[in-house]
Design a protein around this motif. Sequence first.
Motif, short mmCIF file in Angstrom:
data_model
loop_
_atom_site.label_atom_id
_atom_site.label_comp_id
_atom_site.label_asym_id
_atom_site.label_seq_id
_atom_site.Cartn_x
_atom_site.Cartn_y
_atom_site.Cartn_z
N GLN A 119 0.83 -1.19 0.00
CA GLN A 119 0.00 0.00 0.00
C GLN A 119 0.87 1.25 0.00
O GLN A 119 1.88 1.32 0.71
N ILE A 120 0.49 2.24 -0.78
CA ILE A 120 1.23 3.50 -0.85
C ILE A 120 0.33 4.62 -0.34
O ILE A 120 -0.80 4.77 -0.78
N ILE A 121 0.87 5.38 0.61
CA ILE A 121 0.12 6.49 1.21
C ILE A 121 0.81 7.78 0.80
O ILE A 121 1.97 8.02 1.14
N ASN A 122 0.11 8.61 0.07
CA ASN A 122 0.68 9.85 -0.44
C ASN A 122 0.72 10.92 0.65
O ASN A 122 0.03 10.82 1.67
N PRO A 123 1.51 11.97 0.47
CA PRO A 123 1.55 13.05 1.45
C PRO A 123 0.17 13.63 1.68
O PRO A 123 -0.60 13.83 0.73
N ASN A 124 -0.16 13.87 2.95
CA ASN A 124 -1.45 14.44 3.35
C ASN A 124 -2.62 13.54 2.96
O ASN A 124 -3.76 14.02 2.86
N GLU A 125 -2.35 12.27 2.76
CA GLU A 125 -3.42 11.32 2.42
C GLU A 125 -3.75 10.48 3.65
O GLU A 125 -2.87 9.92 4.28
N ARG A 135 -7.16 4.91 11.80
CA ARG A 135 -6.98 5.89 10.74
C ARG A 135 -5.82 6.81 11.11
O ARG A 135 -5.72 7.29 12.24
N PHE A 136 -4.94 7.04 10.14
CA PHE A 136 -3.84 7.98 10.36
C PHE A 136 -3.52 8.70 9.06
O PHE A 136 -3.91 8.27 7.97
N LEU A 137 -2.78 9.82 9.20
CA LEU A 137 -2.50 10.70 8.06
C LEU A 137 -1.00 10.79 7.85
O LEU A 137 -0.23 11.00 8.79
N ASN A 138 -0.57 10.62 6.60
CA ASN A 138 0.84 10.77 6.26
C ASN A 138 1.18 12.26 6.26
O ASN A 138 0.79 13.00 5.37
N THR A 139 1.93 12.70 7.27
CA THR A 139 2.26 14.12 7.41
C THR A 139 3.59 14.48 6.78
O THR A 139 4.00 15.64 6.83
N THR A 140 4.28 13.51 6.17
CA THR A 140 5.56 13.81 5.55
C THR A 140 5.34 14.40 4.16
O THR A 140 4.22 14.39 3.63
N SER A 141 6.40 14.90 3.56
CA SER A 141 6.30 15.49 2.22
C SER A 141 6.56 14.45 1.13
O SER A 141 6.59 14.80 -0.06
N ASN A 142 6.74 13.18 1.52
CA ASN A 142 7.01 12.11 0.56
C ASN A 142 5.97 11.00 0.70
O ASN A 142 5.37 10.83 1.76
N TYR A 149 8.41 2.46 4.23
CA TYR A 149 9.52 3.01 3.45
C TYR A 149 9.13 4.35 2.84
O TYR A 149 7.95 4.64 2.65
N THR A 150 10.14 5.14 2.49
CA THR A 150 9.93 6.39 1.79
C THR A 150 11.17 6.71 0.97
O THR A 150 12.20 6.02 1.10
N THR A 151 11.05 7.71 0.12
CA THR A 151 12.19 8.07 -0.72
C THR A 151 13.29 8.77 0.07
O THR A 151 14.47 8.67 -0.26
N ASN A 152 12.89 9.49 1.11
CA ASN A 152 13.88 10.26 1.86
C ASN A 152 13.41 10.42 3.30
O ASN A 152 12.36 11.00 3.57
N LYS A 153 14.21 9.91 4.23
CA LYS A 153 13.87 10.02 5.65
C LYS A 153 14.05 11.46 6.11
O LYS A 153 15.11 12.05 5.96
N GLU A 154 12.99 12.03 6.67
CA GLU A 154 13.01 13.44 7.03
C GLU A 154 13.33 13.70 8.50
O GLU A 154 13.76 14.79 8.85
#
Length: 442
Positions: free
Chosen positions: A198-204, A272-279, A297-302
Amino acid sequence: MKIRKKLALLLVLMLILISVAYPGNSLMNKAYADDASNRSTIGGISVDKLSLEELKVILNDAIINWTSEPIIVSGGGSSLKINPTALQFDVEATIATYESMTKKDWFAFWESKRVVHLPLELAPSDSIKKEIESIAMWHTDSTYDKVFAQAAYLGSHEVEADVANLTLLENDRIALDIEQIPEEAMGVSELVNALNEQIINPNEPFSLLEKLSAQADLANREALNFVASMLYSVALNTNSEIMERSSQNVVPSYLTAGIEAAVERDGSQDLRFLNTTSNAMKLKLSIEGDNLKVEAYTTNKEQDIEVRVVRDRDVEPRIITRYTNDLAIGQQQLVEEGAPGLRVSVYRYSSATGVEELISKDYYAPKNRIILKSSSQPVTATSNAGGTTSSGNASPSIDLDGDGLPDYEEGTSIGGLVEPPLEDEQLPAGSYYDKGGNLITP
């Protein structure tokens, strides 16, 4: 005779020259001019032999019909529903282009009308581009062009997005949890298959029950709660905003008290939770032996995340004594062993903000220790007001369960009588026990 032959030869040469100069409209192709494949179209609609007014009506009706159904863009595990009424079709400009391209020059009176296949002209849409841009794994410009191409020809409402290289999402692992699958959890593998990749987009937002849908019926409650708890643990460690989470209210055999979660198929409880990262964030679930492994996982750990659980208070169990005639005088029997309860607080620290926040406070009620004692007591002598003595069985006078035998809780007394623990149906109207085990009466 020679003159006739020369004239015939000259006519043949003229026909050849006309065929070379105008191959699409030569006299030899005239017989196919009325064929459907040689009719002009706009937006996929045949427009031959229509007046300008008829053309305008037909195109507008077709657009209204096409925009009544949403455009679904999907790819890479994500989908987007676009409202087609946000598209602005320019019918006037399209018809003008059609007239310009099909108009014959005055000297080419022998030509057939030129066949063209034109798209409908559309104005650019920043709102649609922003919607597509919100899906981090999609190439915005090429996906946007695909949507407009489908709309320009009033084609399919399903558009396949141009997906970026998804392997890039696995550059950095930002959360990991591995726990043994409880024996009573049935159907964990079915849940894993439904949630893996599953992929969770930013602010999704992510909803466990929405993602599982009908797959939730393939597992029992223990499996659902176990998977929900594992995902909650990962969500905490990715600094996701927790939008909804319910406690199981009992200390689980896995993870730590305060980290577990509970869900209900009817939707009354969800995770339910929200992806708050920019990736974009990718969830990976796998079963390794008897263990469930959940990763994010993500493209860049913030940022670095630290989650800690604080035991605020241990709550000792109460001792419940029940009486029976089935035991001999002085005998007692352990019916159920007790277990302490506790109150915990969960905190999360982010290196990005340098702030530790309180995530939750949970209470886990103690499990009372139940002892069964003989209702027959040794004979004792007591003095009455006149100085005489009497003997008999001294026994409590409170019967909680209605079996004719007294039973009560040891340890507290009210007015000289031992205070019993009441069952829910025995409580006074409107009364209840709070989480600390105290009786609250309005």
